[in-house]
Structure formats: structure tokens, C-alpha cells
Design an enzyme around this catalytic site. Sequence first.
Site, PDB file in Angstrom:
ATOM      1  N   GLU A   1     -19.485 -42.725 -56.811  1.00 23.37           N
ATOM      2  CA  GLU A   1     -19.366 -41.842 -57.994  1.00 23.37           C
ATOM      3  C   GLU A   1     -17.944 -41.309 -58.128  1.00 23.37           C
ATOM      4  OE1 GLU A   1     -22.713 -39.413 -56.879  1.00 23.37           O
ATOM      5  OE2 GLU A   1     -23.983 -41.159 -57.261  1.00 23.37           O
TER       6      GLU A   1
ATOM      7  N   ASN B   1     -26.518 -36.371 -48.863  1.00 25.28           N
ATOM      8  CA  ASN B   1     -25.471 -36.063 -49.831  1.00 25.28           C
ATOM      9  C   ASN B   1     -26.126 -35.374 -51.031  1.00 25.28           C
ATOM     10  OD1 ASN B   1     -23.445 -36.041 -51.722  1.00 25.28           O
ATOM     11  ND2 ASN B   1     -23.256 -38.269 -51.898  1.00 25.28           N
TER      12      ASN B   1
ATOM     13  N   GLU C   1     -22.901 -48.557 -49.542  1.00 22.39           N
ATOM     14  CA  GLU C   1     -23.759 -48.093 -50.628  1.00 22.39           C
ATOM     15  C   GLU C   1     -23.547 -48.988 -51.846  1.00 22.39           C
ATOM     16  OE1 GLU C   1     -24.871 -43.663 -50.167  1.00 22.39           O
ATOM     17  OE2 GLU C   1     -22.987 -43.751 -51.260  1.00 22.39           O
TER      18      GLU C   1
ATOM     19  N   HIS D   1     -16.898 -42.205 -52.146  1.00 21.84           N
ATOM     20  CA  HIS D   1     -18.227 -42.424 -52.731  1.00 21.84           C
ATOM     21  C   HIS D   1     -18.097 -43.154 -54.072  1.00 21.84           C
ATOM     22  CE1 HIS D   1     -22.155 -41.688 -54.473  1.00 21.84           C
ATOM     23  NE2 HIS D   1     -22.584 -41.500 -53.249  1.00 21.84           N
TER      24      HIS D   1
ATOM     25  N   GLY E   1     -29.347 -44.130 -56.861  1.00 23.52           N
ATOM     26  CA  GLY E   1     -30.049 -43.352 -57.886  1.00 23.52           C
ATOM     27  C   GLY E   1     -30.885 -44.192 -58.835  1.00 23.52           C
TER      28      GLY E   1
ATOM     29  N   SER F   1     -31.056 -45.330 -52.699  1.00 24.57           N
ATOM     30  CA  SER F   1     -32.511 -45.245 -52.862  1.00 24.57           C
ATOM     31  C   SER F   1     -33.284 -45.278 -51.540  1.00 24.57           C
ATOM     32  CB  SER F   1     -33.009 -46.332 -53.823  1.00 24.57           C
ATOM     33  OG  SER F   1     -32.419 -46.151 -55.104  1.00 24.57           O
TER      34      SER F   1
ATOM     35  N   LYS G   1     -24.841 -34.113 -53.594  1.00 25.27           N
ATOM     36  CA  LYS G   1     -24.132 -34.315 -54.870  1.00 25.27           C
ATOM     37  C   LYS G   1     -24.031 -32.977 -55.611  1.00 25.27           C
ATOM     38  CE  LYS G   1     -25.547 -39.084 -54.718  1.00 25.27           C
ATOM     39  NZ  LYS G   1     -25.907 -40.315 -55.408  1.00 25.27           N
TER      40      LYS G   1
HETATM   41  P1  13P Z   1     -29.699 -42.158 -53.833  1.00 27.27           P
HETATM   42  O1  13P Z   1     -30.341 -42.002 -52.479  1.00 27.27           O
HETATM   43  O2  13P Z   1     -30.121 -41.113 -54.820  1.00 27.27           O
HETATM   44  O3  13P Z   1     -29.820 -43.549 -54.352  1.00 27.27           O
HETATM   45  O4  13P Z   1     -28.119 -41.894 -53.606  1.00 27.27           O
HETATM   46  C1  13P Z   1     -27.464 -42.529 -52.584  1.00 27.27           C
HETATM   47  C2  13P Z   1     -26.108 -41.938 -52.447  1.00 27.27           C
HETATM   48  O5  13P Z   1     -25.291 -42.063 -53.335  1.00 27.27           O
HETATM   49  C3  13P Z   1     -25.800 -41.182 -51.231  1.00 27.27           C
HETATM   50  O6  13P Z   1     -24.443 -40.933 -51.126  1.00 27.27           O
END
Ligand code: 13P
Length: 250
Positions: free
Chosen positions: A97, A9, A167, A95, A173, A213, A11
Amino acid sequence: MRQKVIAGNWKMNNDLNESVLLINEIKEKLVDRDNVKVIIAPPFTSLDRASQLISNSNISLSAQNMCYEDSGAFTGAVSASMLKSVGCEYVILGHSERRTLFGEDNSLINKKIKKAIVSNLIPIFCIGETLEERESGEMKNVIEKQVREGLEGISEHDLSNAILAYEPAWAIGTGKVATPEQAQEVHAFIRNLLKELYSEDLANKTVIQYGGSVKPENAAELIGQLDIDGALVGGACLKAESFAGIVNNA
Ligand code: 13P
């Protein structure tokens, strides 16, 4: 046996030129693995080009979001048929976010999942708790509500290709990865919920990815857990070497 699925992803990262460079590097570094499916989810503006670049590879294309309507006055939104027209097979929905920064709730996500399915896009349906919810003992209630409401009114047949992604928001992140045991516990809980809501057959065949992560160094142990069928990768998918490392370690 369930296939392992590794999705990157991106982003809100990489303009068109950067996307081209990254895809070409990923193609160079990936070793084809029969039992591992690889998906990339670049931003909307790179999807068309990405689709051309991966056409001679085993990489599949996903979008990061989608509108639940077909067309019309929805400024800034992108429809399922638009995503299909640029070669997307998958779409990430729900997601954390989108939930926390853009106010998406379970009922909106449910509408999007339904639209993706009738449009022949495979949803990658994300669920997960915040740190506060975990620490207050609410984790399983939150996840159960996300699954029940997100999948409300969706038949077993319609769900048969869908992917779920666990997740935990506190691991996204932050560099703070869930331990394999923590992740496995929630994955087993989600799979059991699918069994209750649908059937043992659906529960057994549904791919449930872990995200938060994930790196080449921790991928093998996480994905080695009984109910963890791959990874939804954020930060580490922005470098070809680490993304390919995760795929190769899966
Ligand atoms: P990270 O791998 O940066 O923690 O993000 C995970 C994520 O949100 C994938 O959709």
C-alpha cells in the site's frame, strides 16, 4: 530452527480508545507459545499507549512506516528515534500500500531499511507482485528486483535480524489467499535469492512471513510450508479472536 512470527498490521484502523480495547482483548485471548513471536503494528497515534499495555506480555510493538531522515523539515513524517522512544522494536517497510498508494519505490525503501537498522529497529521488509505481474510471467523478476534494490548496500551482519514478508498484492484484502503451494514457491525463491546475495547461513535463518488474506482457517496450512515462517496479517488482526486464532494455529 526458525521461530514463527505472527504480526498484525492494523493499517489505518482504530483510534486510541478502540486500540486499548483491542489490545486488552488480544491479551485475554492469546495463549503464550514459546515458539511463536507475536507483534502488533497499531497506527502511530496508538503506539505509546500500546507499548504500556503490552509491557507485561509477550507481545512486541511495530510501527507501520518510518521516515529515512533523523529529524527536520519533513512535515507529517515520523523518525526511527521517535518510534524507539515509544517502545517500537520493529517497523514495517515497503508495504504494497505504501508502494502503490504513496509512490514508494525500491530506492526509498532501501534508505528506510538502512535507517531502521542503524537505529536498532528490526525492519519487516515487504515484497510482492501484482496480479498483472504474476499473469504476465514477470513475478520472479519483480520480486528479485525488489529484494536486490531494497537490500542494496546492506551487509549480511546488518541484515541478520531482519524479517521479510512476501505479500502478493492480489491477495491483500481481497479474500483471495495464495495457495500454500503458490506461496511456498515464492518463499523458496526469496530464500534462494538471499543465499545468492549473502550466504546459506543467512538464508536459512531469515524469517520470511506470508501476508494476504490470512485467517485462522488457512493459517496452519500456509505456515506449515517449509519456507513460510509466519504471517503478516491485515483484516483478520482487527478482531482479537481471529488474530489469536492465527497465533494459536501457527
Ligand atoms: P489482509 O490480511 O487484509 O489481506 O492484509 C494483508 C496485509 O497487507 C498485511 O500487511
